[in-house]
Design an enzyme around this catalytic site. Sequence first.
Site, PDB file in Angstrom:
ATOM      1  NE  ARG A  51     169.922 -36.770 -58.351  1.00  0.00           N
ATOM      2  CZ  ARG A  51     169.014 -36.604 -59.312  1.00  0.00           C
ATOM      3  NH1 ARG A  51     169.225 -35.805 -60.361  1.00  0.00           N
ATOM      4  NH2 ARG A  51     167.852 -37.241 -59.268  1.00  0.00           N
ATOM      5  N   GLY A  52     170.577 -39.874 -60.481  1.00  0.00           N
ATOM      6  CA  GLY A  52     169.357 -40.279 -61.170  1.00  0.00           C
ATOM      7  C   GLY A  52     169.688 -41.602 -61.852  1.00  0.00           C
ATOM      8  CB  ALA A  53     167.999 -44.894 -61.740  1.00  0.00           C
ATOM      9  NE  ARG A  89     174.020 -42.831 -55.117  1.00  0.00           N
ATOM     10  CZ  ARG A  89     172.964 -42.024 -55.292  1.00  0.00           C
ATOM     11  NH1 ARG A  89     172.803 -41.377 -56.437  1.00  0.00           N
ATOM     12  NH2 ARG A  89     172.072 -41.865 -54.327  1.00  0.00           N
ATOM     13  CD  GLN A 139     168.425 -35.539 -54.312  1.00  0.00           C
ATOM     14  OE1 GLN A 139     167.799 -35.088 -53.357  1.00  0.00           O
ATOM     15  NE2 GLN A 139     169.209 -36.597 -54.213  1.00  0.00           N
ATOM     16  CG  ASP A 181     166.836 -44.661 -57.590  1.00  0.00           C
ATOM     17  OD1 ASP A 181     165.916 -43.904 -57.229  1.00  0.00           O
ATOM     18  OD2 ASP A 181     167.915 -44.259 -58.068  1.00  0.00           O
ATOM     19  CE  LYS A 208     167.233 -39.459 -53.348  1.00  0.00           C
ATOM     20  NZ  LYS A 208     168.460 -40.021 -52.740  1.00  0.00           N
TER      21      LYS A 208
HETATM   22  O1  MRU Z   1     170.077 -40.105 -54.951  1.00  0.00           O
HETATM   23  P1  MRU Z   1     169.575 -39.739 -56.317  1.00  0.00           P
HETATM   24  O2  MRU Z   1     169.422 -38.275 -56.509  1.00  0.00           O
HETATM   25  O3  MRU Z   1     170.389 -40.407 -57.414  1.00  0.00           O
HETATM   26  O4  MRU Z   1     168.123 -40.393 -56.351  1.00  0.00           O
HETATM   27  C1  MRU Z   1     167.379 -40.259 -57.536  1.00  0.00           C
HETATM   28  C2  MRU Z   1     166.006 -40.748 -57.449  1.00  0.00           C
HETATM   29  O5  MRU Z   1     165.571 -41.310 -56.470  1.00  0.00           O
HETATM   30  C3  MRU Z   1     165.181 -40.597 -58.700  1.00  0.00           C
HETATM   31  O6  MRU Z   1     163.837 -40.430 -58.392  1.00  0.00           O
HETATM   32  C4  MRU Z   1     165.343 -41.864 -59.549  1.00  0.00           C
HETATM   33  O7  MRU Z   1     166.695 -42.154 -59.751  1.00  0.00           O
HETATM   34  C5  MRU Z   1     164.661 -41.752 -60.847  1.00  0.00           C
HETATM   35  S1  MRU Z   1     165.559 -40.764 -61.989  1.00  0.00           S
HETATM   36  C6  MRU Z   1     164.736 -40.815 -63.454  1.00  0.00           C
END
Ligand code: MRU
Length: 352
Positions: free
Chosen positions: A50-52, A93, A200, A241, A252
Site C-alpha cells: 500500500r501507499g501510492a 483500488r 497505518q 494519493d 488518507k
Molecule cells: O490506503 P493506503 O494506506 O494505501 O493510503 C496511503 C496514503 O494515503 C498515503 O498517505 C499516500 O499513499 C502517500 S504514500 C507515499
Amino acid sequence: MERTARNIRYDKAAEALYIIDQTLLPAQEREIRLETAEQMYDAIRLLRVRGAPAIGICAAYCLYALARTIDAPDMEGFLEQLKAYSAYLNSSRPTAVNLSWALSAQLETAAAHRAEGREAVLEALYEKAVEIHEDDMAKCKAISEYGLSLLKEGDGVLTHCNAGPLATSRYGTAQGPFLLAAERGMKLRVFADETRPLLQGARLTSYELQKGGVDVTLICDNMASLVMKNGWVQACFVGCDRVAANGDTANKIGTSGVAILAKHYGIPVYVLGPTSTIDMACPDGDHIPIELRDEEEIKTLWYEKPMALPEVKCYNPAFDVTDHALITAIVTEKGICYPPFTESLAALFAKG
Ligand code: MRU
C-alpha cells in the site's frame, strides 16, 4: 544504485516477486511471494502492499510477471491478454493514480517493442519496472531533501497515515525528511496520527520512524488539535494519493481534518509526493474517485471483540480531499510548488 528495496523485491534469477506483507506489521516483518493475478489483486486490495508509489512499483512488476505467463499464439493475442491483466489489477483500488500510471507505462512499453517479438517485450517490461522502482528511490530522496529544507532544528511536525519507505521505495515522501534528518543528526519531534481505521500511522509510521532513530510520538487522530494548541507542531507533512491540477489533494481519510485544524492554529500544511501522483488530467478534487471500504474495518478488524453491533451501518471512505486553499505548498522531486497551484503545477510539468 541498488536495484531493489526491501518492501518490494523482484528476484530476477528466480523470476519471483516478493513484498513485505504490511498487514502483519509491526508484529511480524514477513515477505510473501506473489505469483497469480488473484494474489496480486488481493495484495493491493487488502493493503498487503500500500501507499501510492509502492502500489505503482508493485503493479509494474506484477504486469511483467503476468506477461511471462501469457501463452498466446501471436503478438496481438499477447497484448490483448496483457491489457486484460492490466485492467484487472487497475480495478483493485481507485484513488491512487500511481496504479494506473504504472500500468499504462507498462502497456506503452509493450506496444513500443511489439515488432521485436515476445522476448524483447518481456525484457523491456522488466527493465521498465526496475526503472519505475529506481526512479522512485531517486524521487523520494529529492522530495526528502526539499521537505527537510522547510524545517529547522527542534521543530515539531505532525504527520498522518504512512508515507515512509514501506509506502514508496526508500525514505518515503512525507516521512522521508524525518529519516533524512535523523541520518544527519538533526533533531525533530514527530507526532504520528494513528490513522483510523486501518492504523497505518500506528502500525507502520511509528514503526519505521522509531527504527530510523526519529523522535516519534504516537497520538490518536482526535488528539491532533490539542497537540497543535500546545504549540508542539510547527508544520504538518502529509503524503498524497492523487493531486488534481488545481492542487486539491486526495490522501488518507482524516488528512483534510488535519489541514482544517492547522489553518485554525496557523500551522503550514505541506503535501509531499512524486509528480507521478499529480494527475493533470483531473481538474479538481470533485473528480477524484474515492474508495469505499468494508465496514468490518471499523467494527472488528483490529479488535478482539466487535466494537459495534453487527447490524450497525458504517461509512468507510479510505480517502478525503484536502482543499487546495488549505495547502501551503506541494513538495515534489522537481521542486516546491506554491499557490496558485493551477499555475505552479502546470509550470512544473512544462519543465518536463
Ligand atoms: O490506503 P493506503 O494506506 O494505501 O493510503 C496511503 C496514503 O494515503 C498515503 O498517505 C499516500 O499513499 C502517500 S504514500 C507515499
